[in-house]
Design a protein around this motif. Structure first.
Motif, PDB file in Angstrom:
ATOM      1  N   CYS A   5       0.825  -1.222   0.000  1.00 32.52           N
ATOM      2  CA  CYS A   5       0.000   0.000   0.000  1.00 32.52           C
ATOM      3  C   CYS A   5       0.855   1.265   0.000  1.00 32.52           C
ATOM      4  O   CYS A   5       0.334   2.362  -0.220  1.00 32.52           O
ATOM      5  N   GLU A   8       3.645   2.342  -5.567  1.00 37.67           N
ATOM      6  CA  GLU A   8       2.888   2.421  -6.815  1.00 37.67           C
ATOM      7  C   GLU A   8       2.493   1.014  -7.233  1.00 37.67           C
ATOM      8  O   GLU A   8       3.180   0.048  -6.886  1.00 37.67           O
ATOM      9  N   VAL A   9       1.356   0.883  -7.922  1.00 38.80           N
ATOM     10  CA  VAL A   9       0.962  -0.452  -8.383  1.00 38.80           C
ATOM     11  C   VAL A   9       1.249  -0.571  -9.879  1.00 38.80           C
ATOM     12  O   VAL A   9       1.168   0.416 -10.599  1.00 38.80           O
ATOM     13  N   LYS A  15      -1.639   5.003  -8.043  1.00 37.25           N
ATOM     14  CA  LYS A  15      -1.846   4.874  -6.596  1.00 37.25           C
ATOM     15  C   LYS A  15      -2.012   6.256  -5.970  1.00 37.25           C
ATOM     16  O   LYS A  15      -1.262   7.173  -6.269  1.00 37.25           O
ATOM     17  N   ASP A 109     -10.043  -1.074  -0.335  1.00 34.24           N
ATOM     18  CA  ASP A 109      -9.154  -1.012  -1.499  1.00 34.24           C
ATOM     19  C   ASP A 109      -8.923  -2.434  -2.035  1.00 34.24           C
ATOM     20  O   ASP A 109      -8.327  -3.259  -1.344  1.00 34.24           O
TER      21      ASP A 109
END
Ligand code: SF4
Length: 201
Positions: A5, A8-9, A15, A109
């Motif tokens: 979390c 960055e994804v 994100k 989320d």
């Protein structure tokens, strides 16, 4: 604790770790003391056409760095600002989902590893069960929601007493030119007590 979390994804999704202006000030101060490069960008803003100002309700932590993550994340020890971390981080994986310009709701989320791994069990949970599973995070999410609501209330109150004017319809070109040209003003909820259900603003 996995730190996902805080990073960055992969893919097109951006994100977003929102922080309130007072939280941003606190983190900037810590970053200065610890010599950490910490950058933020404006997140939720409203144009005030009466005073020609951009009102800032939240910033977000910039993750466009080498590690593509929050600079307060340490690979060995995790979050190094644990006692001062923003409400968004305290509540995670619970988050605030925007419904419209002024309204939000508590959501989960779906990018959290725990949620992904337990999706089938979590999918049909009712609220009492959800509160039980996220017993530490749910009160934080309520604080997060409450603080957000107070900010929205403050905006509406300033509108009602005609101190500001937020247009309900605005073109993208207009908005972008306001963003380029106007001064900024942080909107802060004073005396917000995270431990009180009846905090004053
Ligand atoms: S403040 Fe802490 S919990 Fe929040 S994103 Fe940064 S490292 Fe993660």
């Amino acid at each position: 604790m996995c730190g996902t979390c805080c990073h960055e994804v992969p893919g097109d999704y951006v994100k977003r770790i929102p922080i309130y202006p007072d939280e941003a000030d606190k983190l900037i101060e810590i970053a200065k003391k610890e010599n950490i490069e910490f950058k933020i960008v404006e997140d939720l803003v409203f144009p005030d056409i009466k005073n020609e100002k951009i009102l800032i309700l939240t910033y977000r932590i910039r993750l466009d760095n080498e590690k593509e993550g929050c600079p307060f994340y340490n690979e060995q020890s995790g979050c190094i600002v644990h006692t001062s971390k923003p409400l968004a981080c305290q509540a995670y994986p619970l988050a605030l989902k925007r419904i419209d310009a002024f309204n939000f709701e508590i959501s989960i989320d779906p990018l959290c590893n725990f949620i992904i791994q337990n999706y089938d069990d979590l999918e049909h949970l009712d609220l009492p069960k959800l509160k039980e599973i996220f017993k530490d995070e749910y009160p934080k999410a309520e604080n997060f929601y409450r603080k957000n609501k107070k900010l929205m209330f403050k905006i509406r109150k300033l509108e009602a007493i005609k101190k500001i004017e937020i247009p309900r319809k605005i073109s993208l070109d207009e908005f972008n030119s306001f963003l380029r040209e106007w001064e900024r003003e942080d909107i802060i909820v004073k005396h917000f007590n995270e431990n009180s259900l009846d905090s004053k603003s």
